[in-house]
Design an enzyme around this catalytic site. Structure first.
Site, PDB file in Angstrom:
ATOM      1  N   GLU A  97      -7.689  73.169  38.935  1.00 20.90           N
ATOM      2  CA  GLU A  97      -7.557  72.618  40.288  1.00 20.90           C
ATOM      3  C   GLU A  97      -8.009  73.592  41.373  1.00 20.90           C
ATOM      4  O   GLU A  97      -7.615  74.756  41.372  1.00 20.90           O
ATOM      5  CB  GLU A  97      -6.092  72.249  40.583  1.00 20.90           C
ATOM      6  CG  GLU A  97      -5.946  71.588  41.958  1.00 20.90           C
ATOM      7  CD  GLU A  97      -4.546  71.625  42.541  1.00 20.90           C
ATOM      8  OE1 GLU A  97      -3.707  72.408  42.077  1.00 20.90           O
ATOM      9  OE2 GLU A  97      -4.312  70.858  43.487  1.00 20.90           O
ATOM     10  N   ASP A 151      -7.511  70.926  49.938  1.00 22.38           N
ATOM     11  CA  ASP A 151      -6.522  70.069  50.597  1.00 22.38           C
ATOM     12  C   ASP A 151      -5.857  70.781  51.776  1.00 22.38           C
ATOM     13  O   ASP A 151      -5.767  70.227  52.875  1.00 22.38           O
ATOM     14  CB  ASP A 151      -5.470  69.659  49.558  1.00 22.38           C
ATOM     15  CG  ASP A 151      -4.317  68.867  50.162  1.00 22.38           C
ATOM     16  OD1 ASP A 151      -4.558  67.739  50.618  1.00 22.38           O
ATOM     17  OD2 ASP A 151      -3.183  69.382  50.159  1.00 22.38           O
ATOM     18  N   HIS A 168      -7.370  62.596  46.020  1.00 21.21           N
ATOM     19  CA  HIS A 168      -7.467  61.827  47.267  1.00 21.21           C
ATOM     20  C   HIS A 168      -8.325  62.627  48.213  1.00 21.21           C
ATOM     21  O   HIS A 168      -8.643  63.786  47.931  1.00 21.21           O
ATOM     22  CB  HIS A 168      -6.085  61.598  47.886  1.00 21.21           C
ATOM     23  CG  HIS A 168      -5.332  62.883  48.094  1.00 21.21           C
ATOM     24  ND1 HIS A 168      -5.643  63.788  49.088  1.00 21.21           N
ATOM     25  CD2 HIS A 168      -4.326  63.455  47.378  1.00 21.21           C
ATOM     26  CE1 HIS A 168      -4.863  64.834  49.001  1.00 21.21           C
ATOM     27  NE2 HIS A 168      -4.045  64.675  47.955  1.00 21.21           N
ATOM     28  N   ASP A 182      -8.461  69.168  45.059  1.00 17.52           N
ATOM     29  CA  ASP A 182      -7.402  68.473  45.802  1.00 17.52           C
ATOM     30  C   ASP A 182      -7.912  68.153  47.202  1.00 17.52           C
ATOM     31  O   ASP A 182      -8.324  69.047  47.941  1.00 17.52           O
ATOM     32  CB  ASP A 182      -6.145  69.346  45.864  1.00 17.52           C
ATOM     33  CG  ASP A 182      -4.902  68.545  46.210  1.00 17.52           C
ATOM     34  OD1 ASP A 182      -4.973  67.701  47.134  1.00 17.52           O
ATOM     35  OD2 ASP A 182      -3.868  68.757  45.562  1.00 17.52           O
ATOM     36  N   THR A 238      -0.170  68.890  41.605  1.00 15.23           N
ATOM     37  CA  THR A 238      -1.331  68.578  40.756  1.00 15.23           C
ATOM     38  C   THR A 238      -1.176  69.098  39.326  1.00 15.23           C
ATOM     39  O   THR A 238      -1.199  68.307  38.380  1.00 15.23           O
ATOM     40  CB  THR A 238      -2.634  69.073  41.419  1.00 15.23           C
ATOM     41  OG1 THR A 238      -2.656  68.643  42.781  1.00 15.23           O
ATOM     42  CG2 THR A 238      -3.855  68.556  40.678  1.00 15.23           C
ATOM     43  N   HIS A 241      -6.033  69.798  55.656  1.00 18.77           N
ATOM     44  CA  HIS A 241      -4.816  69.503  56.432  1.00 18.77           C
ATOM     45  C   HIS A 241      -4.850  70.271  57.759  1.00 18.77           C
ATOM     46  O   HIS A 241      -4.415  69.757  58.786  1.00 18.77           O
ATOM     47  CB  HIS A 241      -3.550  69.915  55.667  1.00 18.77           C
ATOM     48  CG  HIS A 241      -3.048  68.889  54.696  1.00 18.77           C
ATOM     49  ND1 HIS A 241      -2.550  67.667  55.088  1.00 18.77           N
ATOM     50  CD2 HIS A 241      -2.953  68.903  53.346  1.00 18.77           C
ATOM     51  CE1 HIS A 241      -2.173  66.979  54.015  1.00 18.77           C
ATOM     52  NE2 HIS A 241      -2.418  67.709  52.938  1.00 18.77           N
ATOM     53  N   SER A 290      -0.586  63.987  46.349  1.00 20.64           N
ATOM     54  CA  SER A 290      -1.101  64.648  45.140  1.00 20.64           C
ATOM     55  C   SER A 290      -0.232  64.373  43.920  1.00 20.64           C
ATOM     56  O   SER A 290      -0.717  64.433  42.791  1.00 20.64           O
ATOM     57  CB  SER A 290      -1.210  66.150  45.365  1.00 20.64           C
ATOM     58  OG  SER A 290      -2.224  66.416  46.289  1.00 20.64           O
TER      59      SER A 290
HETATM   60 MG    MG Z   1      -2.833  70.059  44.463  1.00 17.99          MG
HETATM   61 ZN    ZN Z   2      -2.430  67.216  50.856  1.00 24.53          ZN
END
Ligand code: MG
Ligand code: ZN
Length: 358
Positions: free
Chosen positions: A246, A251, A294, A36, A130, A255, A77
């Protein structure tokens, strides 16, 4: 002349055999890894920090995935996962439904209908966007308790992640684990219990909410061990299986614009890929695709040292970015994933390669 013709015949036969062989490069099993928020800079940061020993960047086939969603140049996501799991773009925030809220069949649902087994492994809550995109249908990614109820459909024979509270500490006081047990799931809450389970159906609820970052206590063997267990269970089905794994916290770390954690979480995902890669090499009939939904953080690597295995970077945003994300593939059918493709194409390739019917 005769010899020449004979030689030509042999060459032609070889060519036809090779062509036929390539045509029949179809996998029985599919393992999808989603990092992610994992863009190329996140991957290269991991490669540098590992001394170029990572597994998936060495896969023979690489490509790029275009990630924009139905309503935004920058996906989230939910829409990113939905594109991969259903082959359709939807609005940000939506889980395997179209922008008009109608349900879209997911690759896991389609595979289960065809008799394959299916599994999900995640380091976030198993109800998070996800993994949810593969088994649930909801116009709102935040409806975690509603999403948890979709697991009672039995689409995933094995699911391992966080999110215990969404199953058994719910606002409606229902305890979904009771139903899961009735359905034959072994419901486990710890890594030792997960490893010891002999069930063909496992619900691994390993934390009340998401699992912590590695530097906050998540076992560095968790994702790899959960992947190994899922493969152990799913591979019992001779008709084949689909597993999605995942690495969620890449991610979250990005962030936070936290470089150290971002690298740690990429390397953690790679440890799980290594387990799958060892399995795929042995089985010979398993396709592995590693990609992202992404990029997160707009990461740009601005310094580093190959010998010292150090890397530094700056982040351009606290959110997601629009850049294409990398795709790495290994195993029969891998060549379908070369080049630049829309994220929805991944689904169509999966369906075709596994000879499934939508
Ligand atoms: Mg995710
Ligand atoms: Zn995110």
């Amino acid at each position: 002349m005769k010899n020449k013709l004979k030689f030509l015949a042999i060459v032609l036969t070889m060519f036809v055999l090779t062509a036929a062989g390539e045509k029949e490069q179809k996998p029985l099993n599919l393992i999808i890894f989603i990092g992610d928020g994992m863009g190329t800079d996140q991957v290269y940061a991991g490669m540098t920090a590992s001394g170029f020993t990572m597994t998936f960047p060495a896969f023979p086939v690489t490509g790029f995935s275009i990630t924009y969603s139905a309503n935004s140049y920058i996906t989230d996501s939910a829409a990113g996962g939905t594109a991969i799991s259903t082959g359709e773009k939807t609005n940000n925030g939506m889980i395997a439904v179209r922008p008009d809220s109608t349900e879209i069949p997911t690759i896991l649902e389609i595979a289960r209908k065809a008799g394959l087994s299916a599994g999900l492994v995640s380091t976030s809550t198993i109800t998070h966007a996800t993994p949810a995109s593969f088994v649930a249908h909801d116009a709102s990614r935040g409806s975690y308790e509603d999403i948890a109820e979709w697991f009672l459909k039995g689409t995933a024979d094995v699911f391992i992640g966080g999110g215990k509270n969404h199953f058994s500490a719910r606002s409606d006081s229902a305890d979904l684990t009771v139903e899961l047990k009735k359905m034959g799931y072994d419901v486990v809450y710890s890594l030792p219990d997960l490893k010891n389970s002999t069930s063909n159906r496992i619900a691994g609820l390993m934390a009340e909410e998401g699992l912590p970052y590695i530097d906050q206590g998540r076992d560095t063997s968790f994702l790899a061990a959960a992947t190994a267990k899922a493969l152990d269970v799913l591979s019992r089905n001779k008709k084949g299986f689909i597993l999605m794994v995942e690495g969620s916290q890449i991610d979250w770390a990005a962030h936070d614009n936290n470089m150290k954690r971002t690298v740690e979480e990429v390397l953690d995902l790679d440890r799980a890929v290594k387990v799958a890669y060892d399995y795929a090499r042995k089985s010979g009939n398993t396709l592995i695709v590693v990609t992202a939904d992404h990029e997160t953080g707009g990461l740009s690597l601005t310094g580093g040292n190959v010998k010292e295995m150090t890397v530094s970077g700056t982040f351009g945003t606290k959110g997601h970015s629009a850049v294409m994300v990398p795709v790495f593939a290994f195993g029969p059918g891998a060549s379908a994933f070369s080049g630049v493709q829309d994220n929805t194409e991944l689904f169509h390739d999966f369906v075709k390669l596994l000879s499934l019917k939508k």
